[in-house]
Design an enzyme around this catalytic site. Sequence first.
Site, PDB file in Angstrom:
ATOM      1  N   ASN A 219     -10.329  -0.559  -0.137  1.00  0.00           N
ATOM      2  CA  ASN A 219      -8.872  -0.197  -0.044  1.00  0.00           C
ATOM      3  C   ASN A 219      -8.243  -1.025  -1.361  1.00  0.00           C
ATOM      4  O   ASN A 219      -8.063  -2.221  -1.409  1.00  0.00           O
ATOM      5  CB  ASN A 219      -8.169  -0.960   1.237  1.00  0.00           C
ATOM      6  CG  ASN A 219      -6.539  -0.827   1.148  1.00  0.00           C
ATOM      7  OD1 ASN A 219      -6.186  -0.853   0.245  1.00  0.00           O
ATOM      8  ND2 ASN A 219      -6.088  -1.117   2.270  1.00  0.00           N
TER       9      ASN A 219
ATOM     10  N   HIS B  76      -3.643   7.124   1.698  1.00  0.00           N
ATOM     11  CA  HIS B  76      -3.893   5.687   1.589  1.00  0.00           C
ATOM     12  C   HIS B  76      -5.287   5.440   2.139  1.00  0.00           C
ATOM     13  O   HIS B  76      -5.436   5.356   3.285  1.00  0.00           O
ATOM     14  CB  HIS B  76      -3.031   4.770   1.873  1.00  0.00           C
ATOM     15  CG  HIS B  76      -3.486   3.569   1.822  1.00  0.00           C
ATOM     16  ND1 HIS B  76      -3.752   2.612   0.574  1.00  0.00           N
ATOM     17  CD2 HIS B  76      -3.470   2.339   2.602  1.00  0.00           C
ATOM     18  CE1 HIS B  76      -4.179   1.640   1.002  1.00  0.00           C
ATOM     19  NE2 HIS B  76      -4.055   1.120   1.960  1.00  0.00           N
TER      20      HIS B  76
ATOM     21  N   CYS C 136       0.859  -1.035  -0.068  1.00  0.00           N
ATOM     22  CA  CYS C 136       0.086   0.046  -0.243  1.00  0.00           C
ATOM     23  C   CYS C 136       0.897   1.238  -0.087  1.00  0.00           C
ATOM     24  O   CYS C 136       0.196   2.356  -0.133  1.00  0.00           O
ATOM     25  CB  CYS C 136      -0.872  -0.073   1.259  1.00  0.00           C
ATOM     26  SG  CYS C 136      -2.061  -1.379   1.158  1.00  0.00           S
TER      27      CYS C 136
HETATM   28  O1  UT7 Z   1      -3.532  -1.020   3.650  1.00  0.00           O
HETATM   29  C1  UT7 Z   1      -3.502  -1.601   5.058  1.00  0.00           C
HETATM   30  C2  UT7 Z   1      -4.517  -2.517   5.075  1.00  0.00           C
HETATM   31  N1  UT7 Z   1      -5.199  -3.096   6.406  1.00  0.00           N
HETATM   32  C3  UT7 Z   1      -5.985  -2.181   7.213  1.00  0.00           C
HETATM   33  O2  UT7 Z   1      -6.223  -0.938   6.846  1.00  0.00           O
HETATM   34  C4  UT7 Z   1      -6.206  -2.749   8.482  1.00  0.00           C
HETATM   35  C5  UT7 Z   1      -6.708  -1.866   9.583  1.00  0.00           C
HETATM   36  N2  UT7 Z   1      -7.507  -2.193  10.702  1.00  0.00           N
HETATM   37  C6  UT7 Z   1      -8.700  -1.982  10.513  1.00  0.00           C
HETATM   38  O3  UT7 Z   1      -9.257  -1.168   9.411  1.00  0.00           O
HETATM   39  C7  UT7 Z   1      -9.674  -2.711  11.540  1.00  0.00           C
HETATM   40  O4  UT7 Z   1      -8.805  -3.246  12.496  1.00  0.00           O
HETATM   41  C8  UT7 Z   1     -10.726  -3.718  11.067  1.00  0.00           C
HETATM   42  C9  UT7 Z   1     -11.929  -2.973  10.064  1.00  0.00           C
HETATM   43  C10 UT7 Z   1     -10.095  -4.664  10.044  1.00  0.00           C
HETATM   44  C11 UT7 Z   1     -11.518  -4.565  12.008  1.00  0.00           C
HETATM   45  O5  UT7 Z   1     -11.985  -3.367  12.728  1.00  0.00           O
HETATM   46  P1  UT7 Z   1     -11.989  -3.478  14.376  1.00  0.00           P
HETATM   47  O6  UT7 Z   1     -12.764  -2.300  15.024  1.00  0.00           O
HETATM   48  O7  UT7 Z   1     -10.373  -3.318  14.692  1.00  0.00           O
HETATM   49  O8  UT7 Z   1     -12.405  -4.713  14.734  1.00  0.00           O
HETATM   50  P2  UT7 Z   1     -11.831  -5.797  15.791  1.00  0.00           P
HETATM   51  O9  UT7 Z   1     -10.942  -6.426  14.992  1.00  0.00           O
HETATM   52  O10 UT7 Z   1     -11.485  -5.595  17.108  1.00  0.00           O
HETATM   53  O11 UT7 Z   1     -13.191  -6.910  15.910  1.00  0.00           O
HETATM   54  C12 UT7 Z   1     -14.139  -6.483  16.584  1.00  0.00           C
HETATM   55  C13 UT7 Z   1     -15.367  -7.693  16.656  1.00  0.00           C
HETATM   56  C14 UT7 Z   1     -14.813  -9.022  16.821  1.00  0.00           C
HETATM   57  O12 UT7 Z   1     -15.477  -9.818  17.645  1.00  0.00           O
HETATM   58  P3  UT7 Z   1     -15.571  -9.904  19.156  1.00  0.00           P
HETATM   59  O13 UT7 Z   1     -14.247 -10.911  19.413  1.00  0.00           O
HETATM   60  O14 UT7 Z   1     -15.518  -8.732  19.841  1.00  0.00           O
HETATM   61  O15 UT7 Z   1     -16.850 -10.750  19.624  1.00  0.00           O
HETATM   62  C15 UT7 Z   1     -14.753  -9.549  15.451  1.00  0.00           C
HETATM   63  O16 UT7 Z   1     -14.849 -11.207  15.424  1.00  0.00           O
HETATM   64  O17 UT7 Z   1     -15.933  -7.513  15.448  1.00  0.00           O
HETATM   65  C16 UT7 Z   1     -15.904  -9.013  14.799  1.00  0.00           C
HETATM   66  N3  UT7 Z   1     -15.567  -8.788  13.437  1.00  0.00           N
HETATM   67  C17 UT7 Z   1     -16.552  -8.567  12.699  1.00  0.00           C
HETATM   68  N4  UT7 Z   1     -18.006  -8.698  12.897  1.00  0.00           N
HETATM   69  C18 UT7 Z   1     -18.783  -8.356  11.699  1.00  0.00           C
HETATM   70  C19 UT7 Z   1     -14.423  -8.654  12.525  1.00  0.00           C
HETATM   71  N5  UT7 Z   1     -14.794  -8.611  11.395  1.00  0.00           N
HETATM   72  C20 UT7 Z   1     -16.209  -8.474  11.297  1.00  0.00           C
HETATM   73  C21 UT7 Z   1     -16.975  -8.345  10.414  1.00  0.00           C
HETATM   74  N6  UT7 Z   1     -18.192  -8.406  10.530  1.00  0.00           N
HETATM   75  N7  UT7 Z   1     -16.450  -8.160   8.974  1.00  0.00           N
END
Ligand code: UT7
Length: 335
Positions: free
Chosen positions: A291, A261, A119
Amino acid sequence: MEGIKLKQIGVSFKGSGSYVPDQILTNQKISKKVDTSDEWIKSRTGISERRISSPGDNVTEMGYEAALTAIQMANWDIKTIDLIVLATSTPHDLFGSAPSIQSKLGACNAVAFDLTAACSGFLFGLVTASQFLRGGSFKRAIVIGADQLSSFVDWNDRRSCILFGDGAGALAIEATNEFDNFLGFDMRTDGGRGSFLNLPSKNNKDSIIDNIDFLSGGFSSIQMNGQEVYKFAVREVPIIIDELLKKTNYSSHEVDWLVLHQANQRILDSVGERLKIPGEKILSNLEKYGNTSAATIPLMMDEAIRNNRIKQNDIIATSGFGAGLSWGAALIKWG
Ligand code: UT7
């Protein structure tokens, strides 16, 4: 040496172009595949839909379309292009896709090569090309960012598959003795944190003959620790932009547009807040494309240039960040 004053060669921004595939994958459709919802994706990322390459599309085709529209805006004779840099992590040909783009364009006098920095790739490519112009080796360059991450996403992993889409963007840049619109840049790498986001090769052991074994080629799917990448981005991006502004004697108030980005709307908002750059100056098209990796920055810039938001002489602070981990920033004046 006294008496001889070397003239500084500057960089001028002459054109932009972009391309996205026709297929639209909405959040509603993804939620039929994995356990997620439009509400969750929209509120956590800002993304509503993304473009997905059809089996006939590839990085070469997308990169070619983006480059061609940038060249048309610059109004260049294609034979005058000296350099084509293609930033991509998903080449159509592992030996390099830039030469196919060069050939398809008919840019017979251009040297063309791929550059991989995920990225951050477009930002790194822009800096690389600008150094060739500054050094006096080349006069006209096309920098393309193009990626087809849909081929490498694990479509059963709801934590990552919701983020990515396919697309391409390009800028046409030219050396000039009259001014310098590439105001400054900085680039960083921390391979120690690389495991937070990677696309590793598959280690399939095979045998050629008798006791001569080898690893057959191939890649697995994107592996991501979303929370760590998020923390990395909101910490490092404001720091690198802030330091760049200080180094170039600009204040954040003088920045007309922040072009980051496009990873997550919450990252964009947080970086803007830390830099005290108001929301109306932070460009975003995440909602439509998600993205697109190396493509996000030129795709965003092209849209804003064609919508007449980015205008001649506007100051743009841009930053790419992601796998590597790698990150970088550039301060440019459009035109
Ligand atoms: O070019 C760089 C590429 N990468 C990035 O930019 C990634 C940067 N990170 C992010 O954008 C965020 O961390 C994410 C969007 C990937 C995830 O958001 P978050 O607020 O950090 O969520 P999390 O990983 O803390 O997950 C929170 C909850 C979890 O459930 P529990 O364990 O709290 O019950 C996940 O299992 O959300 C759950 N979860 C989802 N629920 C519904 C994770 N993905 C999903 C989903 N739909 N797609």
